[in-house]
Design a protein around this motif. Structure first.
Motif, short mmCIF file in Angstrom:
data_model
loop_
_atom_site.label_atom_id
_atom_site.label_comp_id
_atom_site.label_asym_id
_atom_site.label_seq_id
_atom_site.Cartn_x
_atom_site.Cartn_y
_atom_site.Cartn_z
N THR A 52 44.36 69.84 32.14
CA THR A 52 45.64 69.49 32.76
C THR A 52 46.81 70.06 31.96
O THR A 52 47.96 69.79 32.27
CB THR A 52 45.80 67.95 32.85
OG1 THR A 52 45.80 67.43 31.52
CG2 THR A 52 44.65 67.33 33.62
N ASP A 88 51.75 69.67 35.91
CA ASP A 88 52.64 68.54 35.67
C ASP A 88 51.84 67.24 35.76
O ASP A 88 50.69 67.23 36.18
CB ASP A 88 53.86 68.57 36.59
CG ASP A 88 53.55 68.25 38.04
OD1 ASP A 88 52.71 67.35 38.28
OD2 ASP A 88 54.11 68.92 38.92
N THR A 89 52.47 66.14 35.32
CA THR A 89 51.73 64.88 35.13
C THR A 89 51.03 64.41 36.40
O THR A 89 49.85 64.03 36.37
CB THR A 89 52.72 63.79 34.66
OG1 THR A 89 53.44 64.33 33.57
CG2 THR A 89 51.99 62.55 34.20
N THR A 90 51.74 64.45 37.52
CA THR A 90 51.16 63.93 38.76
C THR A 90 49.93 64.74 39.16
O THR A 90 48.87 64.18 39.47
CB THR A 90 52.19 64.01 39.92
OG1 THR A 90 53.42 63.52 39.41
CG2 THR A 90 51.75 63.22 41.12
N ILE A 91 50.08 66.05 39.11
CA ILE A 91 48.96 66.91 39.51
C ILE A 91 47.82 66.78 38.50
O ILE A 91 46.64 66.74 38.86
CB ILE A 91 49.42 68.40 39.60
CG1 ILE A 91 50.62 68.54 40.53
CG2 ILE A 91 48.28 69.30 40.04
CD1 ILE A 91 50.36 68.21 41.97
N ASN A 94 47.07 64.15 36.77
CA ASN A 94 46.36 62.90 37.05
C ASN A 94 45.42 63.04 38.24
O ASN A 94 44.32 62.47 38.24
CB ASN A 94 47.35 61.76 37.30
CG ASN A 94 48.02 61.32 36.02
OD1 ASN A 94 47.54 61.66 34.93
ND2 ASN A 94 49.12 60.61 36.14
N GLU A 95 45.85 63.79 39.24
CA GLU A 95 44.98 64.01 40.41
C GLU A 95 43.71 64.75 40.01
O GLU A 95 42.63 64.47 40.51
CB GLU A 95 45.72 64.82 41.49
CG GLU A 95 46.74 63.99 42.26
CD GLU A 95 47.56 64.85 43.22
OE1 GLU A 95 48.64 64.39 43.60
OE2 GLU A 95 47.12 65.97 43.58
N GLU A 122 41.46 62.32 38.27
CA GLU A 122 40.91 61.42 39.30
C GLU A 122 39.77 62.11 40.04
O GLU A 122 38.73 61.52 40.31
CB GLU A 122 42.04 61.07 40.29
CG GLU A 122 42.39 59.62 40.49
CD GLU A 122 41.79 58.62 39.51
OE1 GLU A 122 40.82 57.96 39.92
OE2 GLU A 122 42.26 58.51 38.37
N MET A 140 47.67 59.99 29.12
CA MET A 140 47.40 59.64 30.52
C MET A 140 45.96 60.00 30.89
O MET A 140 45.34 59.34 31.72
CB MET A 140 48.35 60.40 31.46
CG MET A 140 49.80 60.12 31.23
SD MET A 140 50.21 58.46 31.77
CE MET A 140 50.47 58.79 33.51
N ARG A 168 42.23 57.30 31.58
CA ARG A 168 41.39 57.39 32.78
C ARG A 168 39.93 57.73 32.45
O ARG A 168 39.14 57.97 33.35
CB ARG A 168 41.98 58.44 33.73
CG ARG A 168 43.21 57.93 34.42
CD ARG A 168 43.93 59.01 35.18
NE ARG A 168 44.93 58.45 36.05
CZ ARG A 168 46.08 57.94 35.64
NH1 ARG A 168 46.38 57.90 34.35
NH2 ARG A 168 46.94 57.43 36.52
#
Ligand SMILES: Nc1ncnc2c1ncn2[C@@H]1O[C@H](COP(=O)(O)OP(=O)(O)OP(=O)(O)O)[C@@H](O)[C@H]1O
Ligand SMILES: [Mg+2]
Length: 241
Positions: A188, A192-195, A197-198, A201, A222, A226
């Motif tokens: 990652t 960026d953070t959102t992507i 995290n995806e 996930e 982050m 997870r």
């Protein structure tokens, strides 16, 4: 707080049959006998259970990539033993190591490492080229692209994909050989953070659905949150909590 993987003594490591990765007293010394000698791994012993999602964390230079490269059969340890899915990889020839990489392991890197001139589908099929690509392989690659949410992008070249999409293609490529373990080095780091995290996930879901063990090197708290367990390295040693 995610539980930490502890340094284990050999006797403790042998107690469980559930470890898909076992490291016994691994040392990696770069440039031995030179003033520039570095002890990148310093007596590292631990076990990773099958089907878990693991983070490897630690400051820059603590030996994370070195450890991943050894466990991924891309580099050899100076001494010690590593058992991957029941096979002692420290005793294997170059050809045998290549076979383990091909049959048991998938890799994902920070900068995706896709071939720019190939489509997403062709990039996923890349590891199969040496054996010849059959129609069934194309169908399987399409299924995997669907699993990572990219069925509609199969014919796109890397430059026509977003960063997150490129990493999904790289994940699909890592899955094409039905690996037992996926190693990801800062997957990652360029997202960026959102992507990001995806992406984590997605790796979690894949692990739940297929039982694949996932080992992720990451600086990102982050990401750590997870994962099931964390291995903390400092100066080439496991930091016990
Ligand atoms: N090929 C090499 N030759 C000599 N020294 C090396 C080599 N590769 C790595 N090192 C050294 O070994 C140590 C561990 O490196 P490694 O790449 O494993 O760290 P890392 O934890 O992955 O760091 P980063 O977070 O910056 O990626 C570092 O001090 C590095 O300078
Ligand atoms: Mg590194």
């Amino acid at each position: 707080m995610v539980d930490q993987i502890q340094h284990l003594e050999n006797g403790e490591l042998d107690k469980s049959n559930n470890y898909i990765i076992k490291a016994y007293n691994l040392y990696k010394i770069y440039n031995p006998d030179l003033p520039s000698m570095v002890t990148a791994l310093d007596d590292v012993s631990f076990g990773i259970e099958k089907g878990k999602v693991i983070a490897i964390a630690g400051p820059s230079g603590s030996g994370k990539s070195t450890l991943l490269n050894i466990l991924g059969c891309m580099d050899s340890a100076t001494s010690g033993r590593a058992i991957i899915d029941g096979v002692d990889i420290t005793k294997l020839s170059e050809n045998e190591l290549a076979d383990i990489r091909k049959n048991k392991i998938g890799f994902i890197f920070q900068d995706f490492l896709l071939i720019p001139t190939l489509s997403a589908l062709e990039n996923v099929l890349l590891p199969l080229i040496p054996d010849g690509i059959k129609k069934a392989d194309r169908e399987r690659a399409m299924n995997i692209l669907e699993q990572v949410g990219l069925a509609e992008r199969a014919s796109h070249k890397p430059k026509e994909l977003s960063g997150g999409e490129k990493q999904r293609v790289a994940i699909a490529r890592a899955l094409i050989n039905n690996p037992t373990i996926i190693y990801a080095d800062e997957p990652t780091g360029n997202l960026d953070t959102t992507i990001g995290n995806e992406i984590i996930e997605l790796l979690r879901n894949l692990s739940e659905n297929t039982g694949v063990t996932v080992v992720i090197v990451s600086h990102d708290p982050m990401v750590w949150e997870r994962t099931d367990l964390m291995l903390k390295l400092r100066d080439g040693k496991i930091l016990n909590s």
